[in-house]
Design a protein around this motif. Structure first.
Motif, PDB file in Angstrom:
ATOM      1  N   MET A   1      18.210  32.053 -20.735  1.00  0.00           N
ATOM      2  CA  MET A   1      17.542  31.600 -21.953  1.00  0.00           C
ATOM      3  C   MET A   1      18.526  30.805 -22.806  1.00  0.00           C
ATOM      4  N   SER A   2      18.020  30.176 -23.883  1.00  0.00           N
ATOM      5  CA  SER A   2      18.861  29.312 -24.688  1.00  0.00           C
ATOM      6  C   SER A   2      19.913  30.112 -25.434  1.00  0.00           C
ATOM      7  N   SER A   3      20.932  29.374 -25.941  1.00  0.00           N
ATOM      8  CA  SER A   3      22.020  30.030 -26.646  1.00  0.00           C
ATOM      9  C   SER A   3      21.546  30.665 -27.948  1.00  0.00           C
ATOM     10  N   ALA A   4      20.346  30.257 -28.435  1.00  0.00           N
ATOM     11  CA  ALA A   4      19.833  30.816 -29.682  1.00  0.00           C
ATOM     12  C   ALA A   4      19.264  32.215 -29.500  1.00  0.00           C
ATOM     13  N   GLY A   5      19.011  32.611 -28.245  1.00  0.00           N
ATOM     14  CA  GLY A   5      18.417  33.909 -27.976  1.00  0.00           C
ATOM     15  C   GLY A   5      19.363  34.805 -27.220  1.00  0.00           C
ATOM     16  N   LEU A   6      18.911  36.007 -26.955  1.00  0.00           N
ATOM     17  CA  LEU A   6      19.708  36.970 -26.187  1.00  0.00           C
ATOM     18  C   LEU A   6      18.763  37.963 -25.539  1.00  0.00           C
ATOM     19  N   SER A   7      19.315  38.777 -24.638  1.00  0.00           N
ATOM     20  CA  SER A   7      18.485  39.766 -23.949  1.00  0.00           C
ATOM     21  C   SER A   7      19.233  41.072 -23.791  1.00  0.00           C
ATOM     22  N   ARG A   8      18.484  42.142 -23.578  1.00  0.00           N
ATOM     23  CA  ARG A   8      19.027  43.472 -23.344  1.00  0.00           C
ATOM     24  C   ARG A   8      18.221  44.162 -22.252  1.00  0.00           C
ATOM     25  N   LEU A   9      18.909  44.894 -21.389  1.00  0.00           N
ATOM     26  CA  LEU A   9      18.222  45.702 -20.392  1.00  0.00           C
ATOM     27  C   LEU A   9      17.672  46.975 -21.038  1.00  0.00           C
ATOM     28  N   ALA A  10      16.572  47.456 -20.488  1.00  0.00           N
ATOM     29  CA  ALA A  10      15.957  48.710 -20.925  1.00  0.00           C
ATOM     30  C   ALA A  10      15.891  49.618 -19.697  1.00  0.00           C
ATOM     31  N   PRO A  11      16.949  50.395 -19.437  1.00  0.00           N
ATOM     32  CA  PRO A  11      17.030  51.159 -18.186  1.00  0.00           C
ATOM     33  C   PRO A  11      16.116  52.376 -18.162  1.00  0.00           C
ATOM     34  N   ALA A  12      15.678  52.723 -16.949  1.00  0.00           N
ATOM     35  CA  ALA A  12      14.901  53.947 -16.762  1.00  0.00           C
ATOM     36  C   ALA A  12      15.709  55.148 -17.213  1.00  0.00           C
ATOM     37  N   LYS A  13      15.033  56.069 -17.892  1.00  0.00           N
ATOM     38  CA  LYS A  13      15.612  57.348 -18.318  1.00  0.00           C
ATOM     39  C   LYS A  13      15.156  58.414 -17.339  1.00  0.00           C
ATOM     40  N   ILE A  14      16.096  59.194 -16.829  1.00  0.00           N
ATOM     41  CA  ILE A  14      15.757  60.240 -15.868  1.00  0.00           C
ATOM     42  C   ILE A  14      16.171  61.587 -16.436  1.00  0.00           C
ATOM     43  N   ASN A  15      15.217  62.521 -16.491  1.00  0.00           N
ATOM     44  CA  ASN A  15      15.501  63.896 -16.921  1.00  0.00           C
ATOM     45  C   ASN A  15      15.950  64.698 -15.706  1.00  0.00           C
ATOM     46  N   LEU A  16      17.243  64.978 -15.596  1.00  0.00           N
ATOM     47  CA  LEU A  16      17.728  65.760 -14.456  1.00  0.00           C
ATOM     48  C   LEU A  16      17.229  67.197 -14.530  1.00  0.00           C
ATOM     49  N   PHE A  17      17.139  67.748 -15.726  1.00  0.00           N
ATOM     50  CA  PHE A  17      16.364  68.972 -15.933  1.00  0.00           C
ATOM     51  C   PHE A  17      15.727  68.882 -17.311  1.00  0.00           C
ATOM     52  N   LEU A  18      14.663  69.664 -17.506  1.00  0.00           N
ATOM     53  CA  LEU A  18      13.941  69.632 -18.780  1.00  0.00           C
ATOM     54  C   LEU A  18      13.344  71.000 -19.027  1.00  0.00           C
ATOM     55  N   HIS A  19      13.828  71.663 -20.073  1.00  0.00           N
ATOM     56  CA  HIS A  19      13.309  72.973 -20.463  1.00  0.00           C
ATOM     57  C   HIS A  19      12.532  72.839 -21.766  1.00  0.00           C
ATOM     58  N   PRO A  56      14.723  33.195 -31.897  1.00  0.00           N
ATOM     59  CA  PRO A  56      14.137  32.868 -33.203  1.00  0.00           C
ATOM     60  C   PRO A  56      12.779  32.184 -33.030  1.00  0.00           C
ATOM     61  N   ALA A  57      11.868  32.441 -33.965  1.00  0.00           N
ATOM     62  CA  ALA A  57      10.528  31.849 -33.896  1.00  0.00           C
ATOM     63  C   ALA A  57       9.924  31.835 -35.291  1.00  0.00           C
ATOM     64  N   GLU A  58       8.798  31.115 -35.417  1.00  0.00           N
ATOM     65  CA  GLU A  58       8.105  31.017 -36.700  1.00  0.00           C
ATOM     66  C   GLU A  58       7.288  32.266 -37.007  1.00  0.00           C
ATOM     67  N   THR A  59       6.845  32.961 -35.954  1.00  0.00           N
ATOM     68  CA  THR A  59       6.061  34.182 -36.130  1.00  0.00           C
ATOM     69  C   THR A  59       6.596  35.252 -35.183  1.00  0.00           C
ATOM     70  N   LEU A  60       6.246  36.499 -35.457  1.00  0.00           N
ATOM     71  CA  LEU A  60       6.625  37.587 -34.569  1.00  0.00           C
ATOM     72  C   LEU A  60       5.593  37.673 -33.444  1.00  0.00           C
ATOM     73  N   SER A  61       6.063  37.579 -32.192  1.00  0.00           N
ATOM     74  CA  SER A  61       5.137  37.583 -31.065  1.00  0.00           C
ATOM     75  C   SER A  61       5.737  38.337 -29.899  1.00  0.00           C
ATOM     76  N   LEU A  62       4.868  38.789 -29.015  1.00  0.00           N
ATOM     77  CA  LEU A  62       5.286  39.504 -27.815  1.00  0.00           C
ATOM     78  C   LEU A  62       4.567  38.925 -26.611  1.00  0.00           C
ATOM     79  N   THR A  63       5.346  38.585 -25.591  1.00  0.00           N
ATOM     80  CA  THR A  63       4.818  38.160 -24.300  1.00  0.00           C
ATOM     81  C   THR A  63       5.284  39.177 -23.265  1.00  0.00           C
ATOM     82  N   ILE A  64       4.367  39.620 -22.412  1.00  0.00           N
ATOM     83  CA  ILE A  64       4.705  40.589 -21.376  1.00  0.00           C
ATOM     84  C   ILE A  64       4.504  39.950 -20.011  1.00  0.00           C
ATOM     85  N   GLU A  65       5.524  40.032 -19.184  1.00  0.00           N
ATOM     86  CA  GLU A  65       5.470  39.498 -17.834  1.00  0.00           C
ATOM     87  C   GLU A  65       6.106  40.504 -16.886  1.00  0.00           C
ATOM     88  N   GLY A  66       6.069  40.206 -15.595  1.00  0.00           N
ATOM     89  CA  GLY A  66       6.684  41.105 -14.627  1.00  0.00           C
ATOM     90  C   GLY A  66       5.653  41.882 -13.830  1.00  0.00           C
TER      91      GLY A  66
END
Length: 294
Positions: A1-19, A56-66
């Protein structure tokens, strides 16, 4: 993506145990919420992560792909990504175009929506250069959902309370997980409603495991209290657990969170990757991935 933007990974969370250790009173803060104790780790390979990109954008928006995008609605008022963005937007009034690349199955017990919300907080704080400390960001995360604070933390931790109490764990030994979801979405609320029996005592790890095999020994003395109700609601979980247990090198197979994603614990990368290939060939409709975790 352009230098004006950035990205972050959202990794899977795994519960090894859960009480499930208790429940909050019927009146008062977080009335009726269950109290938990869970050892949580996170996927380290991109194939087991969603991705949040912001610009950066003029409005807050969400696009979902994948691959898993069809299960979500971009304009839903309760979409956790948009809820997280609006929390930070209230601090400075700025806007952004957000793109969620959805790889993780929805409603699957591996914190996909919570991880997406946490990544959104991290990404927009950096994009908008908001001076908000980690503690404040953590309190904002807790308002979004029980798993969001630990996803914001993003590394091995013990999660207690209703999810808001996070304690970092000493470095765990190298482990590999094979994550498998049979294509069944499970409501966390429904699983907790189906929970029966007594609450469990707290059982934090009494020592640091020195190997994946040693970790498996400690985990076998613990459990996932949500596994039984999840299996009752989704019998499709049973063949997944059986298939994981049958794989060469699998030290432990268990449900993560409220399911229906299960994990197999492996000491060796080659065994985990071989198991994932086997399962993908045998059951191509299952979502299957091998990943390091920590």
């Amino acid at each position: 993506m352009s230098s004006a933007g950035l990205s972050r990974l959202a990794p899977a969370k795994i519960n090894l145990f859960l009480h499930v250790t208790g429940r909050r009173p019927a009146q008062g803060p977080q009335a009726g919420y269950h109290e938990l104790e869970s050892l949580v780790v996170f996927a380290q390979d991109a194939e087991a992560c969603d991705r949040i990109a912001v610009a950066p954008a003029e409005t807050l928006s969400l696009t979902i792909e994948g691959a898993q995008a069809a299960a979500l609605t971009e304009t839903s008022d309760d979409n956790l990504v948009l809820c997280a963005a609006r929390q930070l937007q209230a601090m400075n009034g700025r806007n952004a175009a957000i793109t969620l690349t959805k790889t993780l199955p929805v409603a699957s017990g591996i914190g996909g929506g919570s991880a997406d919300a946490a990544a959104t907080l991290h990404a927009l704080r950096a994009l908008w250069q908001i001076e908000v400390d980690d503690d404040t960001l953590g309190r904002m995360a807790a308002q979004l959902g029980a798993d969001v604070p630990v996803c914001l933390f993003g590394r091995a931790a013990m999660m207690t309370g209703i999810g808001e109490q996070i304690v970092a764990q000493p470095a765990l030994p190298p482990i590999w997980l094979v994550l498998v979801n049979p294509g069944v979405a499970l409501s966390t609320r429904d699983v907790f409603t189906a929970l029966a029996g007594q609450f469990s005592p707290a059982m934090p790890l009494e020592r640091r495991p020195n190997s994946a095999a040693d970790l498996a020994i400690l985990l076998r003395a613990r459990r996932n209290d949500l596994e039984a109700p999840a299996r009752f609601l989704a019998p499709e979980i049973d063949p997944v657990l059986a298939a994981l247990k049958a794989q060469n090198g699998c030290l432990l197979a268990r449900l993560s969170g409220s399911g229906a994603t299960c994990f197999g614990l492996f000491a060796a990368k080659r065994d985990a990757e071989f198991a994932a290939r086997n399962l993908s060939r045998a059951c191509p409709k299952w979502w299957t991935v091998a990943t390091a975790a920590g």
